[in-house]
Design a protein around this motif. Structure first.
Motif, mmCIF file in Angstrom:
data_model
loop_
_atom_site.group_PDB
_atom_site.id
_atom_site.type_symbol
_atom_site.label_atom_id
_atom_site.label_comp_id
_atom_site.label_asym_id
_atom_site.label_seq_id
_atom_site.Cartn_x
_atom_site.Cartn_y
_atom_site.Cartn_z
ATOM 1 N N ILE A 128 2.632 -8.726 -2.009
ATOM 2 C CA ILE A 128 1.720 -7.835 -2.731
ATOM 3 C C ILE A 128 2.025 -7.888 -4.227
ATOM 4 C CG2 ILE A 128 1.490 -6.267 -0.763
ATOM 5 C CD1 ILE A 128 3.345 -4.297 -2.372
ATOM 6 N N TRP A 129 1.015 -7.522 -5.009
ATOM 7 C CA TRP A 129 1.181 -7.358 -6.447
ATOM 8 C C TRP A 129 1.167 -5.870 -6.722
ATOM 9 C CZ3 TRP A 129 2.716 -9.956 -10.516
ATOM 10 C CH2 TRP A 129 2.388 -9.499 -11.788
ATOM 11 N N PHE A 130 2.288 -5.335 -7.254
ATOM 12 C CA PHE A 130 2.353 -3.892 -7.493
ATOM 13 C C PHE A 130 3.221 -3.630 -8.719
ATOM 14 C CE2 PHE A 130 4.280 0.337 -6.918
ATOM 15 C CZ PHE A 130 3.122 1.093 -6.886
ATOM 16 N N ALA A 131 2.727 -2.792 -9.604
ATOM 17 C CA ALA A 131 3.470 -2.373 -10.805
ATOM 18 C C ALA A 131 4.022 -3.590 -11.572
ATOM 19 C CB ALA A 131 4.586 -1.395 -10.431
ATOM 20 N N VAL A 174 -1.804 1.543 -1.037
ATOM 21 C CA VAL A 174 -1.988 1.894 -2.439
ATOM 22 C C VAL A 174 -3.344 2.574 -2.584
ATOM 23 C CG1 VAL A 174 -2.164 1.033 -4.795
ATOM 24 C CG2 VAL A 174 -0.502 0.008 -3.210
ATOM 25 N N GLY A 179 -3.898 4.439 -7.796
ATOM 26 C CA GLY A 179 -2.851 3.415 -7.861
ATOM 27 C C GLY A 179 -1.525 3.865 -7.285
ATOM 28 N N MET A 181 1.295 4.412 -4.619
ATOM 29 C CA MET A 181 1.685 3.762 -3.366
ATOM 30 C C MET A 181 2.299 4.789 -2.423
ATOM 31 S SD MET A 181 4.630 0.875 -2.699
ATOM 32 C CE MET A 181 3.745 -0.613 -3.140
ATOM 33 N N THR A 183 4.505 4.586 0.907
ATOM 34 C CA THR A 183 5.245 3.559 1.633
ATOM 35 C C THR A 183 6.354 4.205 2.455
ATOM 36 O OG1 THR A 183 6.339 1.409 1.419
ATOM 37 C CG2 THR A 183 6.829 3.071 -0.282
ATOM 38 N N ALA A 203 1.887 4.434 -10.034
ATOM 39 C CA ALA A 203 1.345 3.102 -10.328
ATOM 40 C C ALA A 203 2.262 2.284 -11.224
ATOM 41 C CB ALA A 203 -0.034 3.242 -10.977
ATOM 42 N N GLY A 205 5.508 2.211 -10.745
ATOM 43 C CA GLY A 205 6.656 1.795 -9.946
ATOM 44 C C GLY A 205 7.769 2.812 -9.876
ATOM 45 N N SER A 482 -6.399 -7.846 -12.665
ATOM 46 C CA SER A 482 -5.314 -6.908 -12.314
ATOM 47 C C SER A 482 -3.963 -7.375 -12.827
ATOM 48 C CB SER A 482 -5.256 -6.722 -10.800
ATOM 49 O OG SER A 482 -4.756 -7.871 -10.163
#
Ligand code: FE2
Length: 485
Positions: A128-131, A174, A179, A181, A183, A203, A205, A482
């Protein structure tokens, strides 16, 4: 003594491992890649660099590999790279397989006993692409950060120390608007524990909350769902225990004697606010999404009546039941206003079985209308033997019950669907769908791309690779826009 590649029954044909990192510049394109498609399709794959120690092991124990298909200006470049986990590096140094059954450290070779604790992961399940980070995920350990351009392994990532559980799901959710998350990690208090620790991460992190709950019993918690106000946590008969691990068995076994549960936790509630709902045997391995209104939750998921995985045997010795493994779309309704501890289940789209359920992620945690899934169209012509019958991509309309489908052709075996919105503010599920496929006539891989404006017209483009790419578990389209935010 481990079997050789050629001897191993699970490493043949579509599952023959590709043991190399690859880079293919400007792949061959048949048709025309849409001009607006600009981004990267990241795929998490499971490939045996060395054959498994045990011939009946789960394919989920294979080494993690990430591939990237970068698309812009109608062109596609391909990169693949093994994830350099401690496990992979130790095997390379020894030049052999040192690790035993899926998630059973007691079955590792003696020199690996207790060496990595929760960090003997294969990191092979999702990416995944996150923060601003590319994270390879597997539910038995922390995320593994990768360089998004070179795919080099950077190391385990714990959100700056804010994430305390030793495990992290492969399916974090998410919120498509905020934005945020949501988890979790299960087996969060050690191997075979029933602890689930749930986190919110903003968002940027930063971890903003932690809630520690106990499941009714230890089960696989592969996926969850979120709605506007709730988190839904399915618990079902894929069970484990320290006893079975010490006996040297694969981590999971299927138990037909235990009920299923769905835990419902308010997104803004405390751990003590969780309510457990109960129902008959089922396996809710993957969800599409959920929504709630006036305290009534609707949850759409891909569910089987029984054990979906033949490599995780029945704990009471019953033979594997293919009919009970058939995974179909179902809607679950849970009324939080009622004292009733059950749910209502409705079958949907029963003639289109599939297990890898997705939505347009911009709508995650909110009202949504469409599901997206690669599935087996059992009425289409299908040739050959021993070939995966996933031959179609579908856009499932939960409002009308209609399905728009793209048949890839009888020679293709499709992996999980990925969705690329036409623009940041395009209508829901308007854009392009894609999936990596094995072309069984050439035994090489192709990326099949379709336009949701006319799925029935078939693929608008096919990107041909000069080899068979590794087997994907999950993947995600990361739009160029993004990456720039
Ligand atoms: Fe999954």
């Amino acid at each position: 003594m481990a079997l050789s590649y050629a001897e191993h029954p699970a490493l043949q044909g579509d599952f023959e491992p590709s043991r190399f990192n690859a880079s293919v510049f400007d792949c061959e394109v048949v048709g025309e890649i849409p001009a607006g498609l600009d981004g990267t399709f990241y795929r998490a794959c499971a490939e045996w660099f060395y054959p498994p120690k045990f011939p009946d092991d789960s394919p989920f124990a294979a080494d993690g590999m990430v591939t990237a298909l970068r698309i812009a200006d109608g062109c596609c470049d391909f990169t693949s790279r093994f994830i350099e986990t401690p496990r992979y590096l130790a095997n390379r140094e020894a030049r052999r397989q040192l690790f035993g059954y899926y998630r059973n450290p007691f079955t590792h070779e003696p020199e690996m006993q207790g060496k990595f604790n929760n960090l003997d992961t294969a990191s092979n399940t999702n990416v995944i692409w996150f923060a601003g980070r590319l994270l390879a995920l597997k539910e038995d350990a922390l995320p593994m950060e990768m360089d998004p351009d070179t795919l080099e392994t950077k190391g385990f990532f714990d959100f700056g120390g804010g994430y305390k559980a030793p495990t992290f799901t492969a399916h974090p959710k998410v919120d498509g608007r905020t934005g945020e998350m949501i988890t979790y990690g299960y087996e969060a208090e050690g191997l075979a524990s029933n602890a689930i620790w749930i986190y919110t991460v903003d968002a940027d992190g930063t971890v903003t909350s932690e809630r520690r709950i106990a499941a009714p019993y230890l089960s696989m918690v592969h996926d969850i769902a979120i709605s506007q106000n709730y988190i839904m946590i399915p618990v079902y008969g894929m069970v484990s225990s320290m006893e079975r691990l010490r006996e040297g068995k694969v981590h999971w076994g299927w138990d037909t004697t235990v009920p299923s549960h769905i835990g419902v936790l308010p997104r803004n509630g405390d751990a003590s606010d969780i309510r457990w709902f109960d129902g008959p045997q089922m396996a809710m391995v993957h969800t599409f999404a959920a929504t709630d209104r006036d305290g009534v939750i609707t949850l759409d998921a891909a569910v089987s009546d029984g054990n979906p995985f033949p490599f995780f045997p029945d704990v009471h010795g019953k033979p594997f039941d293919p009919a009970a493994a058939r995974t179909t779309v179902r809607r679950y309704t849970i009324d939080m206003n009622s004292r009733d501890a059950g749910w209502r289940e409705e079958p949907r789209f029963q003639d289109k079985p599939g297990a890898l359920s997705r939505i347009d992620d911009r709508f995650m945690g909110h009202d949504f209308r469409y599901g997206l899934m690669s599935f087996s169209d059992e009425f289409q012509a299908f040739t050959g033997t021993g070939r995966r019958p996933t031959n179609s991509l579908g856009r499932f309309d939960f409002a009308t019950g209609e399905v728009e489908t793209m048949f890839a052709g009888p020679e293709f075996g499709l992996q999980e669907i990925a969705f690329a919105p036409r623009s940041p503010d395009a209508a829901e599920a308007d854009g392009w769908v894609m999936a990596l496929a094995t072309n069984y006539e050439t035994m090489k891989s192709e990326l099949v791309i379709g336009d949701t404006a006319d799925l029935a017209a078939g693929p608008v483009a096919r990107v041909r690779l000069p080899f068979k790419a590794p087997q994907q578990i999950h993947g995600n389209w990361v739009p160029a826009w993004s990456r720039n935010t």
